[in-house]
Scaffold this motif. Structure first.
Motif, PDB file in Angstrom:
ATOM      1  N   ILE A   2       0.835  -1.212   0.000  1.00  0.00           N
ATOM      2  CA  ILE A   2       0.000   0.000   0.000  1.00  0.00           C
ATOM      3  C   ILE A   2       0.862   1.252   0.000  1.00  0.00           C
ATOM      4  CG2 ILE A   2      -1.961  -1.156   1.109  1.00  0.00           C
ATOM      5  CD1 ILE A   2      -1.242   0.248   3.716  1.00  0.00           C
ATOM      6  N   GLY A   3       2.042   1.157   0.629  1.00  0.00           N
ATOM      7  CA  GLY A   3       2.963   2.293   0.589  1.00  0.00           C
ATOM      8  C   GLY A   3       3.527   2.514  -0.798  1.00  0.00           C
ATOM      9  N   GLN A   4       3.883   1.438  -1.494  1.00  0.00           N
ATOM     10  CA  GLN A   4       4.427   1.556  -2.841  1.00  0.00           C
ATOM     11  C   GLN A   4       3.403   2.143  -3.813  1.00  0.00           C
ATOM     12  OE1 GLN A   4       5.741  -2.553  -3.274  1.00  0.00           O
ATOM     13  NE2 GLN A   4       7.823  -1.836  -3.574  1.00  0.00           N
ATOM     14  N   ALA A   5       2.167   1.672  -3.717  1.00  0.00           N
ATOM     15  CA  ALA A   5       1.128   2.175  -4.618  1.00  0.00           C
ATOM     16  C   ALA A   5       0.876   3.661  -4.387  1.00  0.00           C
ATOM     17  CB  ALA A   5      -0.157   1.376  -4.420  1.00  0.00           C
TER      18      ALA A   5
ATOM     19  N   ILE B  89       0.265   6.764   4.181  1.00  0.00           N
ATOM     20  CA  ILE B  89       0.966   8.057   4.178  1.00  0.00           C
ATOM     21  C   ILE B  89       2.155   8.010   5.130  1.00  0.00           C
ATOM     22  CG2 ILE B  89       0.765  10.513   4.767  1.00  0.00           C
ATOM     23  CD1 ILE B  89      -2.176  10.319   3.840  1.00  0.00           C
ATOM     24  N   VAL B  90       1.936   7.459   6.327  1.00  0.00           N
ATOM     25  CA  VAL B  90       3.016   7.344   7.317  1.00  0.00           C
ATOM     26  C   VAL B  90       4.158   6.499   6.761  1.00  0.00           C
ATOM     27  CG1 VAL B  90       3.634   6.353   9.559  1.00  0.00           C
ATOM     28  CG2 VAL B  90       1.544   7.691   9.323  1.00  0.00           C
TER      29      VAL B  90
ATOM     30  N   LEU C  85       7.814   7.903   6.216  1.00  0.00           N
ATOM     31  CA  LEU C  85       8.796   7.278   7.099  1.00  0.00           C
ATOM     32  C   LEU C  85       9.990   6.734   6.312  1.00  0.00           C
ATOM     33  CD1 LEU C  85       9.299   6.390  10.087  1.00  0.00           C
ATOM     34  CD2 LEU C  85       8.100   4.266   9.533  1.00  0.00           C
ATOM     35  N   GLY C  86       9.708   6.052   5.212  1.00  0.00           N
ATOM     36  CA  GLY C  86      10.776   5.456   4.438  1.00  0.00           C
ATOM     37  C   GLY C  86      11.476   6.421   3.506  1.00  0.00           C
ATOM     38  N   GLY C  87      10.734   7.363   2.950  1.00  0.00           N
ATOM     39  CA  GLY C  87      11.317   8.314   2.011  1.00  0.00           C
ATOM     40  C   GLY C  87      10.420   8.472   0.796  1.00  0.00           C
ATOM     41  N   ALA C  88       9.725   9.606   0.703  1.00  0.00           N
ATOM     42  CA  ALA C  88       8.787   9.848  -0.390  1.00  0.00           C
ATOM     43  C   ALA C  88       9.528   9.984  -1.711  1.00  0.00           C
ATOM     44  CB  ALA C  88       7.976  11.118  -0.118  1.00  0.00           C
TER      45      ALA C  88
END
Length: 327
Positions: free
Chosen positions: A40-43, A254-255, A259-262
Motif C-alpha cells: 500500500i505504501g508503494q502504490a 501516508i506514514v 517514514l521510508g522516504g517519499a
C-alpha cells in the motif's frame, strides 16, 4: 542498466522476507502483513511521493478493487474458477480506473491542501453510496466463504485464500516496485519530480503538469485496486463497506511513505518494514497500548530522518560502491 540496480536490492529484500516466512514456523503471516503494508505504501508513493499531493481518498480504491473481485466471485461462479478470477481482476482494475479518472479529473484541478480536502470526501461518499443504495449487498456486504466452498469445494477455497491470495499480493507489490523504478528513470518521472519541486516553474518549462499528475494518480489507484482484490477479497473471503473503506489504511500508507522516504523506490519498503514490525510486536508485548507507544516512536524516527530513512541512506551511500543499489 546502472539506473535499475536498486531493483536488485528490492528483489533481495523480498527474497529474504519470503525465505524467513517459509523457513521459520509461525512467521508467514507476520511477513505477509509486512508485505501488505509495503504494497500500500508503494502504490501510494507513485502519486504522493512523486507529486507531493496527499490523496486522502486512497483507501477508496482499495475498496472498489475489493468489490470488483467480490462481485466476480460472488455473482459469476457459473463462469468457472479461472474465468471468474480473471473477470475479478478486470473489474478491480476497471472500477479503480473509472473512480481515479472521475476523481482525478475534478480534484487535480486543485493544488496542495485544497486537493487533500477534496479527496477526503471520496472515501465516505463511495461507502455511503453502497450503504444507502444497497449496492452489492449494502451494509450486509458480500460474504464469499460459503459461495466458494459450494461452487469449488473447501480445498479450492482454502487454496484461494492462502497460497493464491498471498502470491497475488506479492506479485502486485513487486509490480509496484518495477513500475516505480521505470517511472523514476523515465520522462514522466522527471516531469513529476519537477512539478513536485515547483509546479509553476514546471509549467513554464513546458511540462503538462495536469496530464502528468493524472497519469501518476491513475497508476497509483489501479495498483491500490489490485491490492484490495488480493489482500482483502481473496485473503479474507468477505467484503463489508464499514471495514474495507476504513480511512486508517490511508493514514498508515501516508506514514509508511513519509517514514521510508517519499519518491524513492526503497522508501515504502523500509517504511513498511519499520511500521508493520513495530505495530505487530508492540501489539503482542503491550496489548491495548501499542498505538500509544507506536506514535512517539514514529515521530522520533521522522525527526531523525526528515527525508526518510532511505533518503538518509542514499546520502550516506554517495561516492561509495553501494550508491547504485540505494534509491
Amino acid at each position: 542498466m546502472r539506473s535499475y540496480m536498486p531493483l536488485a536490492t528490492l528483489f533481495l529484500i523480498y527474497a529474504v522476507m519470503i525465505a524467513i516466512g517459509q523457513g521459520i514456523q509461525g512467521m508467514w503471516q507476520p511477513i505477509m502483513l509486512v508485505i501488505f503494508y509495503i504494497a500500500i505504501g508503494q502504490a501510494l508513493n507513485i502519486f504522493l511521493g512523486m507529486t507531493g499531493y496527499v490523496n486522502f481518498g486512497y483507501v477508496a480504491l482499495l475498496g472498489v478493487g475489493a468489490y470488483g473481485m467480490a462481485v466476480a466471485l460472488g455473482y459469476y461462479t457459473d463462469l468457472g474458477l479461472v474465468p471468474a478470477l480473471i473477470f475479478g481482476f478486470f473489474l478491480a482494475v476497471l472500477l479503480a480506473f473509472i473512480v481515479s479518472m472521475l476523481v482525478g479529473g475534478i480534484a487535480l484541478r486543485l493544488r496542495g491542501a485544497y486537493f487533500a480536502i477534496a479527496t477526503i470526501g471520496v472515501n465516505e461518499g463511495i461507502k455511503y453510496l453502497i450503504l444507502g443504495g444497497k449496492i452489492w449487498g449494502g451494509s450486509s456486504g458480500i460474504v464469499l466463504s460459503g459461495i466458494l466452498r459450494k461452487a469449488y469445494g473447501a480445498e479450492t477455497m482454502r487454496f484461494l485464500s492462502t497460497v493464491f491470495a498471498d502470491a497475488g499480493l506479492i506479485a502486485v507489490a513487486i509490480l509496484s516496485g518495477v513500475i516505480t523504478m521505470y517511472i523514476l528513470n523515465s520522462r514522466l518521472g522527471y516531469g513529476l519530480i519537477a512539478l513536485r519541486e515547483d509546479e509553476d516553474a514546471a509549467k513554464v518549462m513546458g511540462i503538462n503538469v495536469r496530464r502528468y499528475k493524472q497519469i501518476a494518480f491513475v497508476i497509483s489507484c489501479i495498483l491500490a485496486g489490485l491490492i484490495g482484490a488480493t489482500a482483502w477479497t481473496l485473503k479474507l473471503t468477505y467484503v463489508f463497506p464499514q471495514d474495507v473503506f476504513a480511512i486508517n489504511y490511508t493514514v498508515e500508507a501516508i506514514v509508511i511513505v513519509m517514514l521510508g522516504g517519499a519518491g524513492t523506490l526503497l522508501g515504502p519498503v523500509v517504511g513498511g518494514l519499520i511500521y508493520a514490525l513495530l505495530k505487530y510486536y508492540l501489539s503482542i508485548a503491550f496489548p491495548g497500548m501499542q498505538l500509544l507507544i507506536l506514535a512517539p516512536l514514529l515521530i522520533v524516527v521522522i525527526l531523525l530522518f526528515p527525508e526518510g530513512v532511505v533518503g538518509y541512506l542514499a546520502k550516506a551511500a554517495r561516492g561509495t560502491k553501494f550508491e547504485k543499489f540505494v534509491r
